[in-house]
Design a protein around this motif. Structure first.
Motif, PDB file in Angstrom:
ATOM      1  N   ARG A  73      29.849 -34.415  -5.129  1.00  0.00           N
ATOM      2  CA  ARG A  73      29.477 -35.759  -5.576  1.00  0.00           C
ATOM      3  C   ARG A  73      28.558 -35.698  -6.783  1.00  0.00           C
ATOM      4  NH1 ARG A  73      30.994 -39.985  -2.618  1.00  0.00           N
ATOM      5  NH2 ARG A  73      29.326 -41.352  -3.266  1.00  0.00           N
ATOM      6  N   PRO A  74      28.811 -36.574  -7.771  1.00  0.00           N
ATOM      7  CA  PRO A  74      28.013 -36.537  -8.998  1.00  0.00           C
ATOM      8  C   PRO A  74      26.585 -37.035  -8.785  1.00  0.00           C
ATOM      9  CG  PRO A  74      29.657 -38.303  -9.093  1.00  0.00           C
ATOM     10  CD  PRO A  74      29.876 -37.578  -7.799  1.00  0.00           C
ATOM     11  N   ALA A  75      25.703 -36.689  -9.718  1.00  0.00           N
ATOM     12  CA  ALA A  75      24.308 -37.133  -9.675  1.00  0.00           C
ATOM     13  C   ALA A  75      24.253 -38.656  -9.739  1.00  0.00           C
ATOM     14  CB  ALA A  75      23.550 -36.530 -10.854  1.00  0.00           C
ATOM     15  N   GLY A  76      23.240 -39.221  -9.103  1.00  0.00           N
ATOM     16  CA  GLY A  76      23.025 -40.667  -9.190  1.00  0.00           C
ATOM     17  C   GLY A  76      23.725 -41.457  -8.109  1.00  0.00           C
ATOM     18  N   LYS A  77      24.557 -40.805  -7.311  1.00  0.00           N
ATOM     19  CA  LYS A  77      25.255 -41.507  -6.227  1.00  0.00           C
ATOM     20  C   LYS A  77      24.676 -41.068  -4.885  1.00  0.00           C
ATOM     21  CE  LYS A  77      29.748 -42.645  -8.075  1.00  0.00           C
ATOM     22  NZ  LYS A  77      31.118 -42.855  -7.686  1.00  0.00           N
ATOM     23  N   GLN A  78      24.942 -41.876  -3.855  1.00  0.00           N
ATOM     24  CA  GLN A  78      24.553 -41.468  -2.509  1.00  0.00           C
ATOM     25  C   GLN A  78      25.202 -40.105  -2.206  1.00  0.00           C
ATOM     26  OE1 GLN A  78      26.295 -43.638   0.701  1.00  0.00           O
ATOM     27  NE2 GLN A  78      24.580 -43.287   2.078  1.00  0.00           N
ATOM     28  N   HIS A  79      24.478 -39.222  -1.555  1.00  0.00           N
ATOM     29  CA  HIS A  79      24.982 -37.896  -1.200  1.00  0.00           C
ATOM     30  C   HIS A  79      25.267 -37.024  -2.430  1.00  0.00           C
ATOM     31  CE1 HIS A  79      26.468 -39.878   2.763  1.00  0.00           C
ATOM     32  NE2 HIS A  79      25.283 -39.337   2.961  1.00  0.00           N
ATOM     33  N   GLU A  87      48.203 -31.520 -11.646  1.00  0.00           N
ATOM     34  CA  GLU A  87      47.151 -30.536 -11.370  1.00  0.00           C
ATOM     35  C   GLU A  87      45.840 -31.293 -11.150  1.00  0.00           C
ATOM     36  OE1 GLU A  87      45.724 -26.857 -10.658  1.00  0.00           O
ATOM     37  OE2 GLU A  87      47.820 -27.350 -11.129  1.00  0.00           O
ATOM     38  N   PRO A  88      45.207 -31.127  -9.968  1.00  0.00           N
ATOM     39  CA  PRO A  88      43.964 -31.877  -9.734  1.00  0.00           C
ATOM     40  C   PRO A  88      42.890 -31.567 -10.783  1.00  0.00           C
ATOM     41  CG  PRO A  88      44.758 -30.881  -7.691  1.00  0.00           C
ATOM     42  CD  PRO A  88      45.602 -30.323  -8.804  1.00  0.00           C
ATOM     43  N   ARG A  89      42.258 -32.628 -11.279  1.00  0.00           N
ATOM     44  CA  ARG A  89      41.167 -32.504 -12.263  1.00  0.00           C
ATOM     45  C   ARG A  89      39.952 -33.270 -11.750  1.00  0.00           C
ATOM     46  NH1 ARG A  89      43.561 -35.551 -16.860  1.00  0.00           N
ATOM     47  NH2 ARG A  89      45.052 -36.210 -15.294  1.00  0.00           N
ATOM     48  N   ALA A  90      38.767 -32.831 -12.144  1.00  0.00           N
ATOM     49  CA  ALA A  90      37.535 -33.488 -11.693  1.00  0.00           C
ATOM     50  C   ALA A  90      37.253 -34.694 -12.595  1.00  0.00           C
ATOM     51  CB  ALA A  90      36.382 -32.507 -11.717  1.00  0.00           C
ATOM     52  N   LEU A  91      37.993 -35.798 -12.395  1.00  0.00           N
ATOM     53  CA  LEU A  91      37.818 -36.980 -13.240  1.00  0.00           C
ATOM     54  C   LEU A  91      36.579 -37.774 -12.843  1.00  0.00           C
ATOM     55  CD1 LEU A  91      41.547 -38.190 -13.354  1.00  0.00           C
ATOM     56  CD2 LEU A  91      40.317 -36.776 -15.013  1.00  0.00           C
ATOM     57  N   ASP A  92      36.143 -37.609 -11.601  1.00  0.00           N
ATOM     58  CA  ASP A  92      35.005 -38.380 -11.084  1.00  0.00           C
ATOM     59  C   ASP A  92      33.929 -37.453 -10.523  1.00  0.00           C
ATOM     60  OD1 ASP A  92      33.783 -40.833 -10.482  1.00  0.00           O
ATOM     61  OD2 ASP A  92      34.446 -40.700  -8.398  1.00  0.00           O
ATOM     62  N   ALA A  93      34.369 -36.391  -9.872  1.00  0.00           N
ATOM     63  CA  ALA A  93      33.422 -35.467  -9.217  1.00  0.00           C
ATOM     64  C   ALA A  93      32.665 -34.641 -10.250  1.00  0.00           C
ATOM     65  CB  ALA A  93      34.201 -34.527  -8.292  1.00  0.00           C
TER      66      ALA A  93
END
Ligand SMILES: Nc1nc2c([nH]c(=O)n2[C@@H]2O[C@H](COP(=O)(O)OP(=O)(O)OP(=O)(O)O)[C@@H](O)[C@H]2O)c(=O)[nH]1
Length: 128
Positions: free
Chosen positions: A20-26, A91-97
């Motif tokens: 999970r990215p910075a600034g979000k819950q968890h 191919e999965p990419r980290a577009l949000d994570a």
């Protein structure tokens, strides 16, 4: 709150996890890709939408098999539904994570995860 999440499993039996990215819950914890079900939305349709938005992959709802569910009684009562998926397009990419990683099923429970995820990771590891 109803949340849907997916264990994408590759040919080697590894599971795709997202941080999970910075600034979000968890923030900083590892979770199964997914997100909240919108009002009126079917759970599998929500998961197909979330995986498209977060990973850039296309999934057939029929490729999603239920694994287990988990509950968390925090500020918000969360019910988390986990589905397994072995086929997708793209191919999965980290577009949000912050980061994505393929993890051996036996190593899942060693990751730092939100409280609701521990039982799901254990259930998945027991099946793999
Ligand atoms: N996708 C996902 N969310 C999880 C997991 N475990 C867990 O507790 N959650 C929680 O379920 C909620 C999912 O919401 P979300 O990902 O759609 O929303 P968000 O907080 O990223 O942001 P948003 O408010 O912009 O939609 C978050 O509170 C998240 O911390 C998991 O394995 N996968």
């Amino acid at each position: 709150m109803l949340v849907v999440a997916a264990a994408l499993i590759d040919a080697e039996g590894r599971v795709l996890m997202a941080r999970r990215p910075a600034g979000k819950q968890h923030a900083g914890l590892w979770e199964f890709p997914g997100g909240k079900v919108e009002p009126g939305e079917a759970p599998k349709a929500a998961l197909v939408r979330e995986l498209r938005e977060e990973l850039g992959v296309e999934i057939d709802p029929d490729a999603l098999d239920p694994v287990a569910f988990s509950e968390s009684l925090g500020e918000r009562h969360l019910v988390l539904l986990l589905y397994r998926c072995r086929s997708w397009r793209g191919e999965p990419r980290a577009l949000d994570a912050a980061e994505i990683r393929w993890v051996a099923a036996g190593d899942l429970t060693a990751l730092d995860m939100p409280p609701a995820d521990g039982p799901l990771a254990a259930a998945l590891a027991a099946e793999c």
